[in-house]
Design an enzyme around this catalytic site. Structure first.
Site, PDB file in Angstrom:
ATOM      1  N   ASN A   9       0.865  -1.182   0.000  1.00  0.00           N
ATOM      2  CA  ASN A   9       0.000   0.000   0.000  1.00  0.00           C
ATOM      3  C   ASN A   9       0.903   1.235   0.000  1.00  0.00           C
ATOM      4  O   ASN A   9       1.524   1.548   1.014  1.00  0.00           O
ATOM      5  CB  ASN A   9      -0.883  -0.045   1.259  1.00  0.00           C
ATOM      6  CG  ASN A   9      -1.658   1.239   1.477  1.00  0.00           C
ATOM      7  OD1 ASN A   9      -1.790   2.062   0.572  1.00  0.00           O
ATOM      8  ND2 ASN A   9      -2.182   1.416   2.686  1.00  0.00           N
ATOM      9  N   TRP A  10       0.951   1.912  -1.134  1.00  0.00           N
ATOM     10  CA  TRP A  10       1.863   3.063  -1.256  1.00  0.00           C
ATOM     11  C   TRP A  10       1.332   4.295  -0.541  1.00  0.00           C
ATOM     12  O   TRP A  10       2.046   5.284  -0.387  1.00  0.00           O
ATOM     13  CB  TRP A  10       2.089   3.412  -2.732  1.00  0.00           C
ATOM     14  CG  TRP A  10       2.755   2.347  -3.555  1.00  0.00           C
ATOM     15  CD1 TRP A  10       3.134   1.096  -3.151  1.00  0.00           C
ATOM     16  CD2 TRP A  10       3.124   2.432  -4.938  1.00  0.00           C
ATOM     17  NE1 TRP A  10       3.706   0.404  -4.192  1.00  0.00           N
ATOM     18  CE2 TRP A  10       3.706   1.199  -5.299  1.00  0.00           C
ATOM     19  CE3 TRP A  10       2.999   3.426  -5.920  1.00  0.00           C
ATOM     20  CZ2 TRP A  10       4.185   0.949  -6.590  1.00  0.00           C
ATOM     21  CZ3 TRP A  10       3.466   3.167  -7.198  1.00  0.00           C
ATOM     22  CH2 TRP A  10       4.060   1.943  -7.532  1.00  0.00           C
ATOM     23  N   LYS A  11       0.080   4.269  -0.164  1.00  0.00           N
ATOM     24  CA  LYS A  11      -0.580   5.439   0.449  1.00  0.00           C
ATOM     25  C   LYS A  11      -0.397   6.669  -0.451  1.00  0.00           C
ATOM     26  O   LYS A  11      -0.264   6.531  -1.661  1.00  0.00           O
ATOM     27  CB  LYS A  11      -0.059   5.681   1.861  1.00  0.00           C
ATOM     28  CG  LYS A  11      -0.046   4.409   2.709  1.00  0.00           C
ATOM     29  CD  LYS A  11       0.124   4.678   4.167  1.00  0.00           C
ATOM     30  CE  LYS A  11       0.293   3.368   4.894  1.00  0.00           C
ATOM     31  NZ  LYS A  11       0.206   3.491   6.328  1.00  0.00           N
ATOM     32  N   HIS A  94      -9.440   0.716   5.395  1.00  0.00           N
ATOM     33  CA  HIS A  94      -8.111   0.911   5.997  1.00  0.00           C
ATOM     34  C   HIS A  94      -8.282   1.816   7.220  1.00  0.00           C
ATOM     35  O   HIS A  94      -9.103   2.744   7.215  1.00  0.00           O
ATOM     36  CB  HIS A  94      -7.166   1.555   4.973  1.00  0.00           C
ATOM     37  CG  HIS A  94      -5.746   1.563   5.448  1.00  0.00           C
ATOM     38  ND1 HIS A  94      -5.275   2.507   6.333  1.00  0.00           N
ATOM     39  CD2 HIS A  94      -4.705   0.745   5.173  1.00  0.00           C
ATOM     40  CE1 HIS A  94      -3.994   2.259   6.593  1.00  0.00           C
ATOM     41  NE2 HIS A  94      -3.625   1.193   5.892  1.00  0.00           N
ATOM     42  N   GLU A  96      -6.673   4.219   8.292  1.00  0.00           N
ATOM     43  CA  GLU A  96      -6.530   5.665   8.026  1.00  0.00           C
ATOM     44  C   GLU A  96      -7.826   6.226   7.458  1.00  0.00           C
ATOM     45  O   GLU A  96      -8.181   7.375   7.725  1.00  0.00           O
ATOM     46  CB  GLU A  96      -5.329   5.913   7.090  1.00  0.00           C
ATOM     47  CG  GLU A  96      -4.015   5.736   7.847  1.00  0.00           C
ATOM     48  CD  GLU A  96      -2.827   5.328   7.003  1.00  0.00           C
ATOM     49  OE1 GLU A  96      -2.882   5.432   5.762  1.00  0.00           O
ATOM     50  OE2 GLU A  96      -1.830   4.872   7.596  1.00  0.00           O
ATOM     51  N   GLU A 166      -4.902  -5.385  10.662  1.00  0.00           N
ATOM     52  CA  GLU A 166      -3.942  -4.299  10.797  1.00  0.00           C
ATOM     53  C   GLU A 166      -4.174  -3.586  12.130  1.00  0.00           C
ATOM     54  O   GLU A 166      -5.006  -2.662  12.205  1.00  0.00           O
ATOM     55  CB  GLU A 166      -4.113  -3.302   9.649  1.00  0.00           C
ATOM     56  CG  GLU A 166      -3.826  -3.902   8.289  1.00  0.00           C
ATOM     57  CD  GLU A 166      -3.215  -2.866   7.355  1.00  0.00           C
ATOM     58  OE1 GLU A 166      -2.114  -3.104   6.854  1.00  0.00           O
ATOM     59  OE2 GLU A 166      -3.829  -1.802   7.164  1.00  0.00           O
ATOM     60  N   GLY A 172       2.568   2.132  10.650  1.00  0.00           N
ATOM     61  CA  GLY A 172       3.445   3.286  10.465  1.00  0.00           C
ATOM     62  C   GLY A 172       4.174   3.712  11.733  1.00  0.00           C
ATOM     63  O   GLY A 172       4.775   4.773  11.779  1.00  0.00           O
ATOM     64  N   SER A 211       3.820  -2.267  10.162  1.00  0.00           N
ATOM     65  CA  SER A 211       5.269  -2.202  10.305  1.00  0.00           C
ATOM     66  C   SER A 211       5.976  -3.509   9.900  1.00  0.00           C
ATOM     67  O   SER A 211       6.905  -3.963  10.566  1.00  0.00           O
ATOM     68  CB  SER A 211       5.652  -1.793  11.733  1.00  0.00           C
ATOM     69  OG  SER A 211       5.154  -0.483  12.000  1.00  0.00           O
TER      70      SER A 211
HETATM   71  C1  PEP Z   1      -0.621   0.005   6.021  1.00  0.00           C
HETATM   72  O1  PEP Z   1      -0.806   1.198   5.916  1.00  0.00           O
HETATM   73  O2  PEP Z   1      -1.442  -0.770   5.535  1.00  0.00           O
HETATM   74  C2  PEP Z   1       0.565  -0.452   6.746  1.00  0.00           C
HETATM   75  C3  PEP Z   1       0.586  -1.676   7.146  1.00  0.00           C
HETATM   76  O3  PEP Z   1       1.565   0.483   6.966  1.00  0.00           O
HETATM   77  P1  PEP Z   1       3.030   0.222   7.572  1.00  0.00           P
HETATM   78  O4  PEP Z   1       3.558  -1.052   6.964  1.00  0.00           O
HETATM   79  O5  PEP Z   1       3.828   1.419   7.162  1.00  0.00           O
HETATM   80  O6  PEP Z   1       2.870   0.093   9.050  1.00  0.00           O
END
Ligand code: PEP
Length: 249
Positions: A9-11, A94, A96, A166, A172, A211
């Site tokens: 996921n590049w966000k 997600h 976010e 998640e 993050g 992460s």
């Molecule tokens: C995500 O946003 O789906 C995610 C898992 O981010 P990160 O790997 O940066 O924690």
């Protein structure tokens, strides 16, 4: 053997050059993998990515979709449009989106329906906050998030839905959940959905996200109930994402 999935996921990161660089940098690892490798670039780079991955095994996903089919919804992107430009997957719910844009369980379920109706595989993200984990409410939170989709889409829809666990406190933050904690939650997700139908288990996929790095990915992948990873930050670094892809047996 069930195929695993490594999704990136590049966000809201990067530009055209970054997109091209990531795709070029992960193509070998993806082509050599027995598993599904998915990238989810920002909307504006989807068509470009679709063209660049054509001769590779990389698959395309989007990060979000509209909760309406078509019409006067300025700034929104429909499920049909995503399918039209070559997406096979779309992230739904997600954390976010839930936290920063107020997406409710109902909205997430509506988006899931639209994704399914348009032939996209929703990657349904669920997970608890730190406070919810510390007050031992994670089972309730995850059950509510899952059952909202079961209620609106039916349990059989989960044959075409991928679940991503998640934990919000691990996204993050650099604070990943231990492989044991993640596996325990994944087992609970399997259990919760299997209670609704015994047919779900063989096709169900539950990814871990939070992460994930090249250092810890193999530990997750070796757990009984972990069927892949959803990677944020580390998916922007082609060499690291390639290592993560290669860490899956
Ligand atoms: C995500 O946003 O789906 C995610 C898992 O981010 P990160 O790997 O940066 O924690």
């Amino acid at each position: 053997m069930k195929k695993k999935m490594i999704a990136g996921n590049w966000k809201m990161n990067g530009d055209v050059a970054t997109a091209l660089d990531i795709i070029a940098g992960i193509t070998d690892a993806a082509n050599q993998s027995q598993h599904d490798v998915v990238i989810a670039p920002p909307f504006v780079y989807l068509s470009l990515a679709a063209e660049k991955i054509l001769s590779s095994k990389i698959q395309l996903g989007a990060q979000n979709l509209a909760d309406q089919e078509v019409g006067a919804y300025t700034g929104e992107i429909s499920a049909k449009m995503l399918a039209d430009v070559g997406c096979q997957y779309v992230l739904v719910g997600h954390s976010e989106r839930r936290q920063l844009y107020g997406e409710t369980d109902l909205l997430v379920a509506q988006k899931t329906i639209l994704a399914l109706e348009n032939g996209l595989v929703p990657i349904l993200c669920v997970g608890e906050t730190l406070e919810e984990r510390e007050s031992n409410q994670w089972k309730d939170v995850i059950t509510t998030q899952l059952l909202s989709v079961v209620d609106h889409c039916g349990i059989d829809a989960f044959k075409n839905i991928i679940v991503a666990y998640e934990p919000v406190w691990a996204i993050g933050t650099g604070k990943s959940a231990s492989a044991d904690i993640a596996n325990e939650v994944h087992e609970f997700i399997y259990y919760t959905l299997s209670c609704k139908s015994d047919n779900i288990r063989p096709s169900l996929k539950v990814l871990y996200g939070g992460s994930v790095t090249a250092e810890n990915s193999a530990q997750y992948m070796s757990q009984e109930y972990i069927d892949g990873v959803l990677v944020g930050g580390a998916s922007l670094k082609p060499s690291v994402f390639s290592e993560i892809i290669r860490s899956v047996e």
